[in-house]
Write a protein that holds these residues in place. Structure first.
Motif, PDB file in Angstrom:
ATOM      1  N   LYS A 133     181.118 -46.569  53.546  1.00 41.49           N
ATOM      2  CA  LYS A 133     180.030 -45.729  54.070  1.00 41.49           C
ATOM      3  C   LYS A 133     180.231 -45.464  55.555  1.00 41.49           C
ATOM      4  O   LYS A 133     179.966 -44.353  56.049  1.00 41.49           O
ATOM      5  N   ALA A 134     180.700 -46.488  56.260  1.00 46.64           N
ATOM      6  CA  ALA A 134     180.889 -46.345  57.703  1.00 46.64           C
ATOM      7  C   ALA A 134     181.969 -45.324  58.028  1.00 46.64           C
ATOM      8  O   ALA A 134     181.867 -44.585  59.021  1.00 46.64           O
ATOM      9  N   VAL A 135     183.014 -45.267  57.232  1.00 49.43           N
ATOM     10  CA  VAL A 135     184.096 -44.313  57.481  1.00 49.43           C
ATOM     11  C   VAL A 135     183.552 -42.890  57.537  1.00 49.43           C
ATOM     12  O   VAL A 135     183.964 -42.076  58.373  1.00 49.43           O
ATOM     13  N   LEU A 136     182.611 -42.585  56.672  1.00 48.81           N
ATOM     14  CA  LEU A 136     182.078 -41.226  56.575  1.00 48.81           C
ATOM     15  C   LEU A 136     180.925 -40.960  57.539  1.00 48.81           C
ATOM     16  O   LEU A 136     180.299 -39.910  57.476  1.00 48.81           O
ATOM     17  N   SER A 137     180.640 -41.911  58.405  1.00 51.22           N
ATOM     18  CA  SER A 137     179.519 -41.750  59.340  1.00 51.22           C
ATOM     19  C   SER A 137     180.020 -41.553  60.759  1.00 51.22           C
ATOM     20  O   SER A 137     181.192 -41.802  61.062  1.00 51.22           O
ATOM     21  N   GLU A 138     179.125 -41.110  61.599  1.00 53.31           N
ATOM     22  CA  GLU A 138     179.450 -40.927  63.010  1.00 53.31           C
ATOM     23  C   GLU A 138     178.249 -41.301  63.863  1.00 53.31           C
ATOM     24  O   GLU A 138     177.102 -41.045  63.486  1.00 53.31           O
ATOM     25  N   ASP A 139     178.516 -41.933  64.989  1.00 54.46           N
ATOM     26  CA  ASP A 139     177.470 -42.308  65.942  1.00 54.46           C
ATOM     27  C   ASP A 139     177.883 -41.747  67.295  1.00 54.46           C
ATOM     28  O   ASP A 139     178.826 -42.220  67.923  1.00 54.46           O
ATOM     29  N   ALA A 169     187.181 -42.646  61.257  1.00 61.13           N
ATOM     30  CA  ALA A 169     187.769 -43.890  61.758  1.00 61.13           C
ATOM     31  C   ALA A 169     187.039 -45.085  61.144  1.00 61.13           C
ATOM     32  O   ALA A 169     185.811 -45.100  61.058  1.00 61.13           O
ATOM     33  N   VAL A 170     187.800 -46.064  60.723  1.00 64.52           N
ATOM     34  CA  VAL A 170     187.203 -47.306  60.236  1.00 64.52           C
ATOM     35  C   VAL A 170     186.678 -48.079  61.436  1.00 64.52           C
ATOM     36  O   VAL A 170     187.397 -48.260  62.426  1.00 64.52           O
ATOM     37  N   PRO A 171     185.426 -48.543  61.404  1.00 61.29           N
ATOM     38  CA  PRO A 171     184.901 -49.277  62.559  1.00 61.29           C
ATOM     39  C   PRO A 171     185.573 -50.630  62.721  1.00 61.29           C
ATOM     40  O   PRO A 171     186.032 -51.234  61.748  1.00 61.29           O
ATOM     41  N   HIS A 172     185.622 -51.089  63.938  1.00 66.56           N
ATOM     42  CA  HIS A 172     186.169 -52.417  64.219  1.00 66.56           C
ATOM     43  C   HIS A 172     185.305 -53.501  63.605  1.00 66.56           C
ATOM     44  O   HIS A 172     185.804 -54.517  63.103  1.00 66.56           O
ATOM     45  N   ASP A 173     183.977 -53.286  63.617  1.00 61.48           N
ATOM     46  CA  ASP A 173     183.035 -54.288  63.118  1.00 61.48           C
ATOM     47  C   ASP A 173     181.759 -53.575  62.703  1.00 61.48           C
ATOM     48  O   ASP A 173     181.575 -52.388  62.971  1.00 61.48           O
ATOM     49  N   LEU A 174     180.862 -54.318  62.080  1.00 62.48           N
ATOM     50  CA  LEU A 174     179.581 -53.750  61.637  1.00 62.48           C
ATOM     51  C   LEU A 174     178.482 -53.914  62.671  1.00 62.48           C
ATOM     52  O   LEU A 174     177.316 -53.643  62.386  1.00 62.48           O
ATOM     53  N   GLY A 175     178.835 -54.349  63.883  1.00 60.03           N
ATOM     54  CA  GLY A 175     177.861 -54.449  64.954  1.00 60.03           C
ATOM     55  C   GLY A 175     177.531 -55.877  65.310  1.00 60.03           C
ATOM     56  O   GLY A 175     178.110 -56.836  64.786  1.00 60.03           O
ATOM     57  N   THR A 176     176.589 -56.027  66.228  1.00 56.69           N
ATOM     58  CA  THR A 176     176.101 -57.349  66.635  1.00 56.69           C
ATOM     59  C   THR A 176     174.584 -57.393  66.554  1.00 56.69           C
ATOM     60  O   THR A 176     174.013 -58.173  65.812  1.00 56.69           O
ATOM     61  N   HIS A 177     173.911 -56.541  67.313  1.00 55.93           N
ATOM     62  CA  HIS A 177     172.448 -56.607  67.414  1.00 55.93           C
ATOM     63  C   HIS A 177     171.748 -55.903  66.258  1.00 55.93           C
ATOM     64  O   HIS A 177     170.687 -56.334  65.809  1.00 55.93           O
ATOM     65  N   SER A 223     188.622 -46.147  67.733  1.00 55.46           N
ATOM     66  CA  SER A 223     188.877 -44.957  66.928  1.00 55.46           C
ATOM     67  C   SER A 223     190.322 -44.489  67.107  1.00 55.46           C
ATOM     68  O   SER A 223     190.814 -43.658  66.341  1.00 55.46           O
ATOM     69  N   LYS A 224     191.006 -45.046  68.099  1.00 57.94           N
ATOM     70  CA  LYS A 224     192.411 -44.714  68.340  1.00 57.94           C
ATOM     71  C   LYS A 224     193.346 -45.855  67.942  1.00 57.94           C
ATOM     72  O   LYS A 224     194.548 -45.782  68.203  1.00 57.94           O
ATOM     73  N   TRP A 225     192.775 -46.881  67.325  1.00 53.88           N
ATOM     74  CA  TRP A 225     193.624 -47.965  66.833  1.00 53.88           C
ATOM     75  C   TRP A 225     194.425 -47.504  65.625  1.00 53.88           C
ATOM     76  O   TRP A 225     193.982 -46.641  64.853  1.00 53.88           O
ATOM     77  N   LYS A 226     195.592 -48.102  65.436  1.00 50.37           N
ATOM     78  CA  LYS A 226     196.512 -47.657  64.395  1.00 50.37           C
ATOM     79  C   LYS A 226     196.570 -48.588  63.179  1.00 50.37           C
ATOM     80  O   LYS A 226     197.358 -48.338  62.259  1.00 50.37           O
ATOM     81  N   ASP A 227     195.761 -49.636  63.173  1.00 54.31           N
ATOM     82  CA  ASP A 227     195.829 -50.561  62.035  1.00 54.31           C
ATOM     83  C   ASP A 227     194.590 -50.528  61.151  1.00 54.31           C
ATOM     84  O   ASP A 227     194.658 -50.813  59.951  1.00 54.31           O
ATOM     85  N   LEU A 228     193.424 -50.175  61.691  1.00 53.37           N
ATOM     86  CA  LEU A 228     192.176 -50.320  60.947  1.00 53.37           C
ATOM     87  C   LEU A 228     192.128 -49.459  59.692  1.00 53.37           C
ATOM     88  O   LEU A 228     191.751 -49.938  58.612  1.00 53.37           O
ATOM     89  N   ASN A 229     192.498 -48.188  59.805  1.00 55.67           N
ATOM     90  CA  ASN A 229     192.426 -47.305  58.632  1.00 55.67           C
ATOM     91  C   ASN A 229     193.392 -47.745  57.542  1.00 55.67           C
ATOM     92  O   ASN A 229     193.060 -47.745  56.352  1.00 55.67           O
TER      93      ASN A 229
END
Length: 774
Positions: free
Chosen positions: A399-405, A425-433, A448-454
């Protein structure tokens, strides 16, 4: 200290010289062999209901402490055990003040109990309670007086069950309660005493006032069944003579992180989340009579006790805590049915039942939920033991892949600004707060410019899809998989099918700069192309499957041409001083495809040669192989000191490398590699990192980031040793079969589906055989 009124006044006479602790998660044993009494051998075994595939019981917040008393002397012995607990429910801590203990005879009409401690009373075991005592001189009953009473009588007064409400505690004052269990043990005889701890839990026990009481009772009633189920799970591994002893218990003990890693497990959101079921009566337990002492806490933090006299042979008596706030407490979804273990069927959850939403931290020092580049390594444990949780985590990221903030964020390393979450872009994490809603708490680099997450997302999704055979899951997440692959095209700047890194640490090694094509990210990309092709083929998206296969063929050729040096793959294709370094994790993509039942990316010679080089250099040239695999090693045999992370040994990566060696048939090298983590982290000659395995350590043993997620990767070794049938029998796709596709369709995506760096919309997949609604 006789002058102290607190617990330091207690007469401890145990030096531990003859006492030992044994751990095999989720159980532990402590043996007191002749301490403190030379004629008495006491063992305590601790049990928590952590049972693979049993989501219901594994969610129960309870633990049981079973003491076995053996009298080796010639005289009859009176033995008393004491379970004490500080009242802290409802406040910031046990020092918040305004706590009070209150005995009562029935829970009816009273606020619900939220905490309970109890002991099982039998014909030979007498249970008594002390509703409240304090740790300071002003307390009515101090810890010192309580200890003196126990030393003199071995038990508390039975009249304590009838004591009225206590005065509220003052700020800074700790209010405690105690449960005592005493028994006579005959010469050369033995006796068993069980204590339990639980707190109020509404999912399977409803919102009844007696929820915590029922749960603590069920724990004392059912712990033997939990032990049996845990033994059934562990025994095949423990009895496997192929496996080294150190591996067997390290495998289970690394699982501690699933409960100690800041874990949050909640109901999924649903329209019925606020449905009240307070009036549901608890199901009566017929097999045992119950005698319970409860403690409660409310906004004046009132704590109370209950004792109901019974004539039963076995019962439970204890102390519980409850909260009685006048303010409204937000409710999550709750089950209206009280649950008692002996009433449930063997099938713990039906195939369609939702197991909720799950979060766990990257580590207790890196406070981000479900850090994805690390979950890539750790996820084998969840997939093996609680696969429905693992699938739900992947659904969250899909779901996160298809979203934008679009909220603006400053990235600390470069000092530039970007948006919090880029679509595709696959997020690094689902957040903290605000997890799930405010993702990417990580703000050192623009991920969003990382080359391993996707690539890691595609690989994990395919592995989970192949292992579970869950076609509905595959169809559900497929749009995100295609989008994630399409997003990566922007990083192939010379149209050779292979992505390039951008001269900064744009992957999980976020302090280790990469230039051009890298062994780590490039291999992951090749693996992702292979996995995406296989998944597309199984789902009927033949065009995308053929496109990925063609791109794989081109990218593989470029990868080998730019990085293969005859014995291993260079760190990257740049010209820096470490470009020819031997990276321990260079075949991470190969590890994943082989673990997923896919064919090899490289020929056997290149794979085995690279792994042998890693073993000879990264493993054996560091303390003789007794520390794990260092991340980077120069071909001259010196550790790559170009950055903090290149010179570290990463525990989880070492386990992953060992799993890769197992896949390549290098069993001896694999266990030697992984044993280095055991020696340095878990053995008595190591650095003392047990149950807090860090992300990594230097060759001198200095750790970074204790209690970390990635070491769960040891379960990837077990995955190889005992692969699921669905993986071993998975349909193979021959990536080397060249597909004739016109140049116009060489791009991964169709023109109407292409995802830009920051895309505003993802359209339907025009040539996909899947049904999709926009």
């Amino acid at each position: 200290k006789t002058s102290d009124e607190g617990i330091s006044s207690w007469g401890w006479n145990l030096n531990g010289q003859h006492s030992t602790y044994h751990a095999l998660f989720p159980r532990a044993w402590t043996i007191y062999d002749g301490e403190p009494d030379p004629d008495l051998k006491v063992s305590c075994r601790q049990i928590s209901p952590f049972v693979p595939h049993d989501y219901r019981d594994s969610s129960l917040p309870t633990a049981v402490f079973v003491y076995t008393l053996v009298n080796t002397g010639k005289e009859r012995a009176k033995v008393s055990l004491l379970f004490t607990w500080a009242n802290s429910i409802g406040g910031i801590s046990h020092l918040s003040g305004d706590h009070a203990n209150e005995p009562f005879m029935t829970a009816k009409g009273n606020p619900p109990v939220t905490f309970a401690v109890a002991a099982s009373e039998t014909q030979n075991v007498n249970v008594t309670v002390l509703p409240c005592f304090g740790l300071t001189e002003g307390s009515f009953i101090t810890a010192r007086k309580m200890w003196g009473k126990m030393m003199q009588d071995g038990q508390f007064d039975r009249e304590n069950f009838n004591i009225g409400p206590s005065m509220p505690s003052s700020p800074g004052e700790t209010l405690c309660a105690a449960v005592s269990a005493s028994a006579w043990v005959e010469p050369h005889g033995k006796c068993t005493i069980a204590f339990a701890l639980a707190w109020r839990y509404t999912k399977f026990y409803g919102t009844s006032e007696r929820a915590a009481v029922d749960l603590v009772h069920d724990a004392l009633t059912n712990y033997k069944h939990w032990e049996e189920e845990i033994e059934k799970w562990q025994s095949p591994i423990l009895e496997d003579i192929r496996l080294p002893e150190w591996y067997k218990f390290t495998l289970f003990n690394e699982l501690y992180f699933l409960v100690a890693g800041g874990t949050v497990w909640i109901d999924s959101s649903s329209p019925s989340a606020d449905v009240k079921c307070d009036q549901d009566p608890p199901i009566k337990v017929e097999s045992k009579n119950i005698k319970v002492t409860e403690a409660e806490m409310n906004c004046r933090h009132s704590t109370g006790f209950e004792h109901t006299s019974t004539s039963g042979c076995d019962s439970s008596t204890g102390v519980g805590l409850k909260q009685n706030c006048s303010s409204t407490i937000p409710r999550k979804k709750r089950s209206c049915k009280h649950f008692s273990h002996h009433l449930k069927t063997e099938d713990q959850l039906d195939g369609n039942e939702d197991v909720g939403r799950f979060l766990y931290l990257e580590g207790v020092e890196y406070i981000m939920w479900c850090t994805y580049d690390v979950h890539f390594y750790a996820s084998f444990a969840l997939l093996e033991l609680f696969p429905k949780i693992e699938l739900n985590i992947q659904r969250d990221f899909a779901k996160a892949v298809l979203s934008e903030d679009g909220r603006k964020v400053k990235f600390l390393a470069e000092g530039n600004y970007g948006i919090r979450k880029v679509r595709g872009a696959v997020p690094h994490d689902l957040g903290t707060h605000d997890p799930w809603n405010e993702m990417n708490a990580y703000n050192i680099h623009d991920t969003s410019k990382w080359k391993d997450l996707n690539s890691k997302f595609v690989l994990q999704v395919y592995r989970d899809f192949a292992a579970t055979g869950d076609m509905a899951f595959g169809i559900e997440v497929w749009p995100a998989v295609r989008t994630a692959m399409e997003y990566m095209e922007q990083f192939d700047r010379d149209d050779d099918g292979l992505i390039e890194n951008d001269g900064f640490p744009d992957q999980t090694y976020d302090a280790w700069t990469v230039h051009g094509v890298s062994a780590y990210c490039g291999c992951l990309w090749l693996a992702a192309l292979q996995a995406a092709a296989a998944m597309a083929q199984r789902l009927g998206d033949k065009f995308f499957a053929e496109t990925c296969k063609t791109k794989f063929f081109s990218a593989k050729s470029a990868f080998e041409k730019k990085l293969w040096n005859g014995s291993y793959f260079n760190y990257d294709s740049g010209s820096s001083s470490n470009s020819k370094s031997i990276q321990a994790d260079q075949l991470a993509g190969q590890w994943y495809t082989s673990s997923s039942g896919l064919g090899p990316i490289f020929d056997e010679f290149k794979t085995r040669s690279s792994l042998q080089k890693i073993f000879d250099f990264n493993v054996m040239k560091v303390k003789g192989g007794r520390m794990g695999a260092v991340n980077g090693m120069h071909p001259n045999g010196k550790v790559d000191e170009s950055c903090m992370q290149s010179r570290e040994v990463w525990t989880g990566v070492t386990y992953a490398v060992a799993a890769n060696m197992l896949l390549a048939g290098m069993e001896e090298e694999a266990f030697t590699t992984a044993e280095g983590i055991f020696i340095a982290g878990w053995s008595e000659e190591g650095f003392g990192y047990w149950f807090q395995t860090p992300e990594g350590w230097t060759t001198n043993g200095h750790y970074r980031s204790l209690i970390y997620m990635r070491p769960l990767a040891i379960w990837s070794m077990q995955w190889v040793l005992s692969p699921p049938k669905a993986i071993t029998e998975a349909p193979k796709i021959n990536m080397m079969d060249r597909i004739v596709i016109s140049p116009a369709t060489f791009s991964l995506s169709l023109p109407e589906t292409r995802v830009r760096k920051i895309a505003n919309k993802t359209a339907c997949f025009g040539n996909s055989s899947l049904q999709c609604t926009c």
